[in-house]
Design an enzyme around this catalytic site. Structure first.
Site, PDB file in Angstrom:
ATOM      1  N   ASP A  33      -6.962  -2.114   1.569  1.00 36.04           N
ATOM      2  CA  ASP A  33      -7.540  -1.201   2.549  1.00 36.04           C
ATOM      3  C   ASP A  33      -8.198  -2.060   3.626  1.00 36.04           C
ATOM      4  O   ASP A  33      -9.028  -2.920   3.295  1.00 36.04           O
ATOM      5  CB  ASP A  33      -8.603  -0.364   1.819  1.00 36.04           C
ATOM      6  CG  ASP A  33      -8.975   0.890   2.554  1.00 36.04           C
ATOM      7  OD1 ASP A  33      -8.292   1.254   3.522  1.00 36.04           O
ATOM      8  OD2 ASP A  33      -9.973   1.515   2.146  1.00 36.04           O
ATOM      9  N   ARG A  36       0.849  -1.200   0.000  1.00 40.64           N
ATOM     10  CA  ARG A  36       0.000   0.000   0.000  1.00 40.64           C
ATOM     11  C   ARG A  36       0.877   1.239   0.000  1.00 40.64           C
ATOM     12  O   ARG A  36       1.748   1.406   0.839  1.00 40.64           O
ATOM     13  CB  ARG A  36      -0.906  -0.009   1.241  1.00 40.64           C
ATOM     14  CG  ARG A  36      -1.610   1.300   1.544  1.00 40.64           C
ATOM     15  CD  ARG A  36      -2.988   1.344   0.939  1.00 40.64           C
ATOM     16  NE  ARG A  36      -3.674   2.587   1.268  1.00 40.64           N
ATOM     17  CZ  ARG A  36      -4.712   2.671   2.083  1.00 40.64           C
ATOM     18  NH1 ARG A  36      -5.188   1.600   2.661  1.00 40.64           N
ATOM     19  NH2 ARG A  36      -5.301   3.833   2.314  1.00 40.64           N
ATOM     20  N   ASP A  50     -10.222  -1.671   7.241  1.00 43.42           N
ATOM     21  CA  ASP A  50     -10.845  -0.718   8.159  1.00 43.42           C
ATOM     22  C   ASP A  50     -11.477  -1.443   9.332  1.00 43.42           C
ATOM     23  O   ASP A  50     -12.164  -2.455   9.131  1.00 43.42           O
ATOM     24  CB  ASP A  50     -11.963   0.057   7.445  1.00 43.42           C
ATOM     25  CG  ASP A  50     -11.442   0.993   6.369  1.00 43.42           C
ATOM     26  OD1 ASP A  50     -10.384   1.608   6.574  1.00 43.42           O
ATOM     27  OD2 ASP A  50     -12.101   1.094   5.320  1.00 43.42           O
TER      28      ASP A  50
HETATM   29  N1  ROI Z   1     -15.029   1.821  -3.543  1.00 47.37           N
HETATM   30  C1  ROI Z   1     -15.326   0.504  -3.494  1.00 47.37           C
HETATM   31  N2  ROI Z   1     -16.209   0.012  -4.353  1.00 47.37           N
HETATM   32  N3  ROI Z   1     -14.744  -0.328  -2.581  1.00 47.37           N
HETATM   33  C2  ROI Z   1     -13.841   0.145  -1.694  1.00 47.37           C
HETATM   34  O1  ROI Z   1     -13.324  -0.648  -0.860  1.00 47.37           O
HETATM   35  C3  ROI Z   1     -13.512   1.502  -1.699  1.00 47.37           C
HETATM   36  N4  ROI Z   1     -12.635   2.026  -0.806  1.00 47.37           N
HETATM   37  C4  ROI Z   1     -12.350   3.313  -0.791  1.00 47.37           C
HETATM   38  C5  ROI Z   1     -12.972   4.288  -1.749  1.00 47.37           C
HETATM   39  C6  ROI Z   1     -11.864   4.972  -2.525  1.00 47.37           C
HETATM   40  C7  ROI Z   1     -13.798   5.289  -0.976  1.00 47.37           C
HETATM   41  N5  ROI Z   1     -13.855   3.651  -2.703  1.00 47.37           N
HETATM   42  C8  ROI Z   1     -14.135   2.328  -2.660  1.00 47.37           C
HETATM   43  O2  ROI Z   1     -11.531   3.779   0.128  1.00 47.37           O
END
Ligand code: ROI
Length: 167
Positions: free
Chosen positions: A103, A90, A105
């Site tokens: 990502d 990342r 969270d």
């Molecule tokens: N959009 C989708 N479809 N899935 C994600 O995990 C995701 N994560 C993000 C942003 C850029 C907001 N858009 C995303 O952080």
């Protein structure tokens, strides 16, 4: 507040990737998360294909949600997840909402409402994100999201958009 040794908290983690073989990124992140000391996997959703939220000039995403039991305090959990993100290549760019290899969270941490400068839980975007709500509902259909309400009520207000379940 410190968690005592016997206290296991049920937490939910959102996983997303849209670079460098996203499905493999998610599968290997799942393994890395189960290897964190003080974390046990309780459930893992299907993988979902989703169109990007935010800038549209980026690849589609693969998303999933994992349920864990943990005795780690939320900030420690978040730091472990950041280390895994970094280990998956990342690169943090200045562009908001750009493409990312991985990502992770902290979506929900027990029944806690956390508002710290670097950690807000439940995740502030949770109720508007189909790619979080649908996988979350798959593994926790009875869930009440702290401060936001029943998962079913949240779902009925969140169109599925382009979300597709993969497996
Ligand atoms: N959009 C989708 N479809 N899935 C994600 O995990 C995701 N994560 C993000 C942003 C850029 C907001 N858009 C995303 O952080």
């Amino acid at each position: 507040m410190e968690n005592s040794k016997a206290d296991l908290i049920t937490a939910y983690i959102g996983l997303g990737s849209n670079l460098a073989n996203p499905a493999e990124q998610i599968k290997s992140a799942r393994i890395a998360i189960t290897q964190i000391a003080g974390v046990q996997e309780l459930a893992f959703s299907s993988l979902y294909h989703s169109s990007p939220m935010g800038p549209q000039d980026q690849p589609d995403y693969v998303n999933a949600v994992m349920c864990i039991a943990t005795d780690l305090p939320p900030i420690d959990l978040m730091r472990c997840l950041q280390r895994i993100e970094n280990g998956h290549g990342r690169v943090r760019k200045t562009e908001r909402w750009g493409a990312r290899t991985l990502d992770l969270d902290v979506l929900i941490y027990g029944d806690q409402l956390i508002e710290q400068p670097d950690l807000i839980v439940p995740h502030p975007g949770l109720a508007e994100r189909a790619f979080v709500l649908y996988p979350l509902f798959e593994i926790a259909p009875q869930l009440v999201v702290p401060g936001k309400g029943n998962i079913v009520d949240l779902l009925t207000q969140c169109p599925m958009n382009e979300l597709k379940r993969l497996d």
